[in-house]
Design an enzyme around this catalytic site. Sequence first.
Site, PDB file in Angstrom:
ATOM      1  N   SER A 135       0.848  -1.182   0.000  1.00 25.64           N
ATOM      2  CA  SER A 135       0.000   0.000   0.000  1.00 25.64           C
ATOM      3  C   SER A 135       0.888   1.239   0.000  1.00 25.64           C
ATOM      4  O   SER A 135       1.750   1.390   0.861  1.00 25.64           O
ATOM      5  CB  SER A 135      -0.885  -0.035   1.250  1.00 25.64           C
ATOM      6  OG  SER A 135      -1.645   1.142   1.367  1.00 25.64           O
ATOM      7  N   LYS A 161      -0.942  -0.847  -4.506  1.00 24.17           N
ATOM      8  CA  LYS A 161      -2.185  -0.122  -4.161  1.00 24.17           C
ATOM      9  C   LYS A 161      -1.822   1.324  -3.873  1.00 24.17           C
ATOM     10  O   LYS A 161      -0.960   1.590  -3.042  1.00 24.17           O
ATOM     11  CB  LYS A 161      -2.827  -0.792  -2.949  1.00 24.17           C
ATOM     12  CG  LYS A 161      -3.770   0.073  -2.121  1.00 24.17           C
ATOM     13  CD  LYS A 161      -4.556  -0.776  -1.134  1.00 24.17           C
ATOM     14  CE  LYS A 161      -4.747  -0.091   0.198  1.00 24.17           C
ATOM     15  NZ  LYS A 161      -5.506  -0.935   1.158  1.00 24.17           N
ATOM     16  N   LYS A 163      -2.972   4.920  -2.464  1.00 24.47           N
ATOM     17  CA  LYS A 163      -3.960   5.656  -1.684  1.00 24.47           C
ATOM     18  C   LYS A 163      -4.369   6.871  -2.514  1.00 24.47           C
ATOM     19  O   LYS A 163      -3.496   7.540  -3.095  1.00 24.47           O
ATOM     20  CB  LYS A 163      -3.339   6.107  -0.360  1.00 24.47           C
ATOM     21  CG  LYS A 163      -3.086   4.952   0.603  1.00 24.47           C
ATOM     22  CD  LYS A 163      -4.417   4.402   1.129  1.00 24.47           C
ATOM     23  CE  LYS A 163      -4.197   3.487   2.321  1.00 24.47           C
ATOM     24  NZ  LYS A 163      -5.483   2.969   2.838  1.00 24.47           N
ATOM     25  N   ASP A 189      -7.204   2.961  -3.178  1.00 23.93           N
ATOM     26  CA  ASP A 189      -7.962   2.946  -1.922  1.00 23.93           C
ATOM     27  C   ASP A 189      -8.252   4.378  -1.493  1.00 23.93           C
ATOM     28  O   ASP A 189      -7.323   5.162  -1.274  1.00 23.93           O
ATOM     29  CB  ASP A 189      -7.147   2.231  -0.829  1.00 23.93           C
ATOM     30  CG  ASP A 189      -7.923   2.089   0.482  1.00 23.93           C
ATOM     31  OD1 ASP A 189      -9.100   2.494   0.545  1.00 23.93           O
ATOM     32  OD2 ASP A 189      -7.326   1.553   1.444  1.00 23.93           O
ATOM     33  N   GLU A 214     -11.117   0.675  -3.773  1.00 20.05           N
ATOM     34  CA  GLU A 214     -11.459   0.283  -2.405  1.00 20.05           C
ATOM     35  C   GLU A 214     -12.129   1.448  -1.664  1.00 20.05           C
ATOM     36  O   GLU A 214     -11.613   2.561  -1.660  1.00 20.05           O
ATOM     37  CB  GLU A 214     -10.154  -0.126  -1.703  1.00 20.05           C
ATOM     38  CG  GLU A 214     -10.306  -0.625  -0.276  1.00 20.05           C
ATOM     39  CD  GLU A 214      -8.948  -1.051   0.309  1.00 20.05           C
ATOM     40  OE1 GLU A 214      -7.977  -1.233  -0.454  1.00 20.05           O
ATOM     41  OE2 GLU A 214      -8.862  -1.190   1.539  1.00 20.05           O
ATOM     42  N   ASP A 239     -13.926  -2.107   2.310  1.00 24.12           N
ATOM     43  CA  ASP A 239     -13.063  -2.293   3.472  1.00 24.12           C
ATOM     44  C   ASP A 239     -13.878  -1.873   4.707  1.00 24.12           C
ATOM     45  O   ASP A 239     -14.562  -2.710   5.321  1.00 24.12           O
ATOM     46  CB  ASP A 239     -11.790  -1.447   3.278  1.00 24.12           C
ATOM     47  CG  ASP A 239     -10.856  -1.422   4.475  1.00 24.12           C
ATOM     48  OD1 ASP A 239     -11.202  -2.001   5.518  1.00 24.12           O
ATOM     49  OD2 ASP A 239      -9.772  -0.809   4.402  1.00 24.12           O
ATOM     50  N   LYS A 263     -10.088  -7.601   6.911  1.00 24.07           N
ATOM     51  CA  LYS A 263      -9.174  -7.265   8.004  1.00 24.07           C
ATOM     52  C   LYS A 263      -9.753  -7.893   9.261  1.00 24.07           C
ATOM     53  O   LYS A 263     -10.839  -7.503   9.697  1.00 24.07           O
ATOM     54  CB  LYS A 263      -9.097  -5.757   8.204  1.00 24.07           C
ATOM     55  CG  LYS A 263      -8.294  -5.016   7.152  1.00 24.07           C
ATOM     56  CD  LYS A 263      -8.291  -3.528   7.448  1.00 24.07           C
ATOM     57  CE  LYS A 263      -7.622  -2.770   6.321  1.00 24.07           C
ATOM     58  NZ  LYS A 263      -7.955  -1.332   6.375  1.00 24.07           N
ATOM     59  N   GLY A 291      -4.459  -4.685   5.720  1.00 20.69           N
ATOM     60  CA  GLY A 291      -3.436  -4.488   6.740  1.00 20.69           C
ATOM     61  C   GLY A 291      -3.717  -3.269   7.582  1.00 20.69           C
ATOM     62  O   GLY A 291      -4.378  -2.328   7.135  1.00 20.69           O
TER      63      GLY A 291
HETATM   64  O1  SMG Z   1      -0.638  -2.672   6.783  1.00 12.88           O
HETATM   65  O2  SMG Z   1       0.091  -2.525   4.764  1.00 12.88           O
HETATM   66  C1  SMG Z   1      -0.596  -2.129   5.681  1.00 12.88           C
HETATM   67  C2  SMG Z   1      -1.456  -0.892   5.483  1.00 12.88           C
HETATM   68  C3  SMG Z   1      -2.430  -1.103   4.397  1.00 12.88           C
HETATM   69  O3  SMG Z   1      -3.426   0.777   3.383  1.00 12.88           O
HETATM   70  C4  SMG Z   1      -3.436   0.007   4.302  1.00 12.88           C
HETATM   71  N1  SMG Z   1      -4.351   0.077   5.287  1.00 12.88           N
HETATM   72  O4  SMG Z   1      -7.571   1.361   4.489  1.00 12.88           O
HETATM   73  O5  SMG Z   1      -6.609  -0.411   3.851  1.00 12.88           O
HETATM   74  C5  SMG Z   1      -6.603   0.628   4.506  1.00 12.88           C
HETATM   75  C6  SMG Z   1      -5.398   1.070   5.314  1.00 12.88           C
HETATM   76  C7  SMG Z   1      -5.778   1.342   6.734  1.00 12.88           C
HETATM   77  C8  SMG Z   1      -4.677   1.871   7.583  1.00 12.88           C
HETATM   78  S1  SMG Z   1      -4.157   3.411   7.088  1.00 12.88           S
HETATM   79  C9  SMG Z   1      -3.348   4.157   8.386  1.00 12.88           C
HETATM   80 MG    MG Z   2      -8.614   0.316   2.925  1.00 12.03          MG
END
Ligand code: SMG
Ligand code: MG
Length: 367
Positions: A135, A161, A163, A189, A214, A239, A263, A291
């Site tokens: 991510s 991925k 953001k 995402d 996402e 999510d 998750k 994650g």
């Molecule tokens: O653990 O690799 C990881 C983070 C993956 O982007 C990630 N998580 O919305 O999926 C999500 C985010 C939530 C945490 S962002 C601080």
């Molecule tokens: Mg997410």
Amino acid sequence: MKLTGVELLRVRMPLVAPFRTSFGTQSARELLLLRAVTSEGEGWGECGAMADPLYSSEYGDGVEHVLRTYLVPALLAAGDLTANKVAPLLAKFKGHRMAKAALEMAVLDAELRAHGLSFGTALGSTTDSVPCGVSVGIMDSIPQLLDVVGGYLDAGYLRIKLKIEPGWDVEPVQAVRERFGDDILLQVDANTAYTLSDVPQLQRLDPFGLLLIEQPLEEEDVLGHAELAKHLRTPICLDETVVSARSAADAIRLGACRIVNIKPSRVGGYLEARRVHDVCAAHGVPVWCGGMLETGLGRAANVALASLPGFTLPGDTSASDRFYRTDITEPFVLEAGRLPVPSGPGLGVTPVPERLAEVTTAKSWLA
Ligand code: SMG
Ligand code: MG
């Protein structure tokens, strides 16, 4: 098995680089770990909640309070305990799924260690390693983003991925496609940053062949996602919205998603996460493991979960060094874009005591 006490640890781990999402920037991960002590031995749990209620409603101090006041006392009073009994024992307390998940994980780890069974075996693993994605946070510039993505591809990650948020969506996706080609697995995402009035902008992502988008809309907007899906070719993945097997079934039935990010913390634990997997599998809906910047403990359990047969897309199960220079367990290291599923009893990993001591900011004993 009888629960005799729970040690609650507050931990702070600096990140290798700031991680920016549509809801904020983090430069350290503050989290809560649990060490469950039982008549049959110990187990470790990790809580997915962040320090502040920005990803979801739960947050560190709130998790500590609900564990201390309600959840841990309920299990201490329970008599004979198994991991399967944890959720029913805690069901009368509404919500607080991340707190419950951490406690169930610790009990499950203790139970599995006592039986010499791994998380993977207990959950239904069908493979020894899992394909990994990464991510990538929102960056200050496109050149910086391309450097970072290039580094992850060189490291072997099998899926990227990005953001996104309004103002950082089409341009970064287009730039990554132009630089790295149409063959890389790419997804985005939004962490709830859009509304239905953004349909035209989100449609501009359609030409880039993304695996999925996402959580574009807010957590509770199931019907909004179903409406949005009618206007997009890119599959919607949920999510934040999916908090249980039931909510997954509802979202699928209503046409709100074609893919689900699982998750365990968000759905109340690994046992419910498996049920989400089963519901999705029954509907032919692919899933992947999300994650929450886990330490080696949560990562071990996530990798085990991701080795179930319905996890057909690479997860946010990146290597330890994606976020941490030094993990609290032996680090998870990428091998040809994959992580090995731990095979030892329980999580198959334990914290390195000196390392754990370095990052622990507070400890208390609940008994
Ligand atoms: O653990 O690799 C990881 C983070 C993956 O982007 C990630 N998580 O919305 O999926 C999500 C985010 C939530 C945490 S962002 C601080
Ligand atoms: Mg997410």
